[in-house]
Design an enzyme around this catalytic site. Structure first.
Site: not given
Length: 412
Positions: A312, A342-343
């Protein structure tokens, strides 16, 4: 209201010490309060006691089988949007005649499953879907009970991603198209129009959009009567909000009173589809701080929960209160609380004031009972979390933590 509280600086879920739960079951960890689920359902359902009504919990908010069983025991029906949710509801012991089926993309196999089960009705969202339901029902030699989801073009004043009742949304039929759809349904041999449906959005903090939509539906109801189409059910959907931060959503009793004033002389059974308002504050997510990190402009808490566990904040920029599991009285600092995925969008909070936190300490993410685990994924090949239900001093493993073997089981 919920049953998570601090006692001598330590967080408890009902009678369970949350630190003990994390040590035994690991993190990330979802913890639900049975008392809160029951309390919220009763508070919502009783708010409409002056109306002939059916409260159908929205399964998509939290579909854990133990949660569904608990709510079914309280008398809840279910609002479903897939064949999988139908399967869960039936496994949880929900009476088929208390199940309504929404969603824009019902497949023939799902329609057949619902007709075989004998659900109360389909909330139909297009003429193409109506024809498909009629075809499947004809093949089975049955008559399908249907309602049309009417899009009243009402602004719900919520996040655009969870607004569903405006012209630009994919859901439902506009009022003019709905009238033609009801005429067609009355002519088809294997469908029976028995209801009207409307759902304008989620996390609403005012009842005004509900009442604006209701006014349009009641006018439409009179048009149906003029055509000789007598319906029995008025499905007003869900969407009532909860306080994540400083929101002040209306109490269900306020909504109930407003509906009773409007519907006192209308001979329809009202269907309500609460999800978030039942489940949201009935759950928390526990995560451990793996590392602390600072650069010239930011302090980071790198935790073991990620956007795959609770999406969310990344998806909606949603606020969830975050606090220590054990309060230590340190001075506040400003942190970004981030996960290991990895973002750059993998965060639980940004620029959040929290007491000084050290590696190995536990954080609680509040209001995580709705659209938390149900939206979880295995992104980055991360096993999904364990779910617990605390009922007094009893701890129930509602879902075991996934293993690496679970990740590849279907691939071998």
């Amino acid at each position: 209201m919920h049953h998570f509280e601090y006692r001598d600086g330590k967080l408890f879920a009902e009678e369970a010490n949350v630190t003990d739960l994390a040590e035994k079951f690991g993190t990330p960890l979802y913890v639900y309060s049975a008392a809160t689920f029951r309390r919220h359902f009763k508070a919502f359902d009783s708010a409409f006691s002056g109306l002939d009504h059916l409260t159908c919990y929205s399964v998509k908010a939290n579909s854990n089988l133990s949660v569904l069983k608990m709510l079914a025991e309280e008398g809840a029906g279910m609002d479903i949007v897939s064949g999988g949710e139908l399967y869960r509801a039936l496994k949880a012991g929900v009476a088929p005649e208390k199940i309504v089926y929404s969603g824009v993309g019902k497949r023939p196999s799902e329609i057949k499953e619902a007709l075989t089960a004998g659900i109360l009705m389909f909330n139909v969202e297009s003429v193409a879907e109506l024809r498909r339901i009629n075809e499947v029902a004809k093949e089975m030699g049955v008559v399908a009970r249907v309602s049309f989801r009417i899009n009243p073009d009402v602004d719900p004043q919520t996040h655009p991603y969870i607004s569903t009742g405006m012209k630009k949304n994919k859901f439902g039929l506009d009022i003019d198209s709905s009238l033609e759809a009801y005429k067609l349904a009355a002519e088809l041999e294997n469908v029976e129009p028995i209801g009207m449906d409307c759902h304008i959005g989620s996390q609403l903090t005012s009842i005004d959009p509900f009442l604006e939509a209701l006014e349009k539906l009641l006018n439409f109801y009179q048009k149906l009567k003029g055509l000789g189409i007598e319906i029995k059910y008025l499905d007003l959907g869900g969407g009532l909000g909860i306080p994540y931060d400083e929101e002040e959503p209306p109490h269900p009793t306020e909504f109930g009173k407003a509906l009773m004033d409007k519907l006192a002389d209308v001979p329809l059974t009202v269907i309500l589809e609460p999800g978030r308002v039942i489940a949201g504050n009935a759950g928390i997510m526990i995560t451990e701080v793996v590392y602390t990190k600072s650069n010239p402009s930011k302090n980071f808490l790198i935790v073991d929960a990620a956007m795959n566990d609770l999406i969310r904040p990344s998806l909606y920029s949603s606020y969830h209160r975050i606090d220590e599991v054990e309060q230590r009285g340190r001075d506040n600092q400003e942190y970004d609380v981030v996960g290991p995925i990895c973002e750059s969008t993998d965060f639980l909070a940004r620029d959040r004031e929290l007491p000084g936190i050290e590696e190995g300490e536990l954080l609680a993410v509040f209001s995580a009972g709705a659209y938390g685990f149900t939206m979880a994924s295995n992104y980055n090949s991360r096993p999904r979390a364990c779910e617990l239900i605390v009922d007094g001093d009893k701890v129930i493993v509602a879902r075991k933590r996934e293993s690496y073997e679970d990740l590849i089981e279907k691939e071998l």
